[in-house]
Design a protein around this motif. Structure first.
Motif, PDB file in Angstrom:
ATOM      1  N   VAL A  85      -5.003  -4.586  -2.511  1.00 58.86           N
ATOM      2  CA  VAL A  85      -5.931  -3.393  -2.162  1.00 58.86           C
ATOM      3  C   VAL A  85      -5.105  -2.206  -1.429  1.00 58.86           C
ATOM      4  O   VAL A  85      -5.325  -0.970  -1.635  1.00 58.86           O
ATOM      5  N   THR A  86      -4.540  -2.699  -0.307  1.00 60.52           N
ATOM      6  CA  THR A  86      -3.859  -1.870   0.621  1.00 60.52           C
ATOM      7  C   THR A  86      -2.415  -2.236   0.920  1.00 60.52           C
ATOM      8  O   THR A  86      -2.028  -3.364   0.801  1.00 60.52           O
ATOM      9  N   GLU A  87      -1.693  -1.430   1.056  1.00 63.26           N
ATOM     10  CA  GLU A  87      -0.153  -1.765   1.752  1.00 63.26           C
ATOM     11  C   GLU A  87       0.007  -0.997   3.141  1.00 63.26           C
ATOM     12  O   GLU A  87      -0.489   0.167   3.224  1.00 63.26           O
ATOM     13  N   PRO A  88       1.081  -1.474   3.811  1.00 62.40           N
ATOM     14  CA  PRO A  88       1.155  -0.802   4.847  1.00 62.40           C
ATOM     15  C   PRO A  88       1.926   0.455   4.699  1.00 62.40           C
ATOM     16  O   PRO A  88       2.571   0.621   3.394  1.00 62.40           O
ATOM     17  N   TYR A  89       1.677   1.469   5.403  1.00 60.10           N
ATOM     18  CA  TYR A  89       2.365   2.765   5.306  1.00 60.10           C
ATOM     19  C   TYR A  89       3.781   2.747   5.576  1.00 60.10           C
ATOM     20  O   TYR A  89       4.268   2.224   6.537  1.00 60.10           O
TER      21      TYR A  89
END
Length: 144
Positions: A134-138
């Protein structure tokens, strides 16, 4: 189905090392709480998963910079949330009833509660490739 509370930063880290949907962490002190309401594999979008969740910010709380590999739609249920995507020249404050869209891969540089005294809550809907987190590190350009 019982919902689960997970901080966004934990989702970022955990989603890199686990299978999709295998989140089982609770919020840690100082981190926002993510409550997964439902997760579905839509028949009309093969290879995609749709996720509906809430994000609860305590007064003054903020998320770490991150990005979503899928499309995101967010709606402010309570309070005010400050948000800024990469490429926007300034952060925007969204109030209860306001909403926004984030295209796939957009870097979410700022996401925080606008208030130091009141909580804030988002309803979020995400459509992402079934095997993606769903999310990944920037990741800034030029950095790993």
């Amino acid at each position: 189905m019982k919902s689960r509370l997970i901080p966004i930063s934990t989702l970022i880290v955990a989603s890199l090392f686990t299978l999709p949907g295998a989140w089982a962490h609770g919020p840690e002190e100082g981190q926002e709480a993510v409550n997964i309401l439902q997760q579905q594999l839509p028949a009309n979008a093969p290879g995609k998963k749709a996720i509906m969740l809430t994000v609860d910010y305590a007064p003054g709380q903020a998320s770490v910079a991150h990005q979503h590999p899928g499309a995101v739609m967010a709606y402010v249920l309570e309070g005010e949330v400050v948000s800024q995507l990469k490429g926007e020249h300034k952060p925007v404050t969204y109030k209860t009833g306001d909403f926004w869209y984030e295209p796939p891969g957009a870097a979410h540089l700022v996401s925080r509660n606008a208030s130091q005294a009141k909580p804030a809550k988002l309803l979020v809907w995400i459509l992402v490739d079934e095997q993606r987190p769903v999310t990944e590190p920037y990741r800034q350009e030029g950095r790993g």
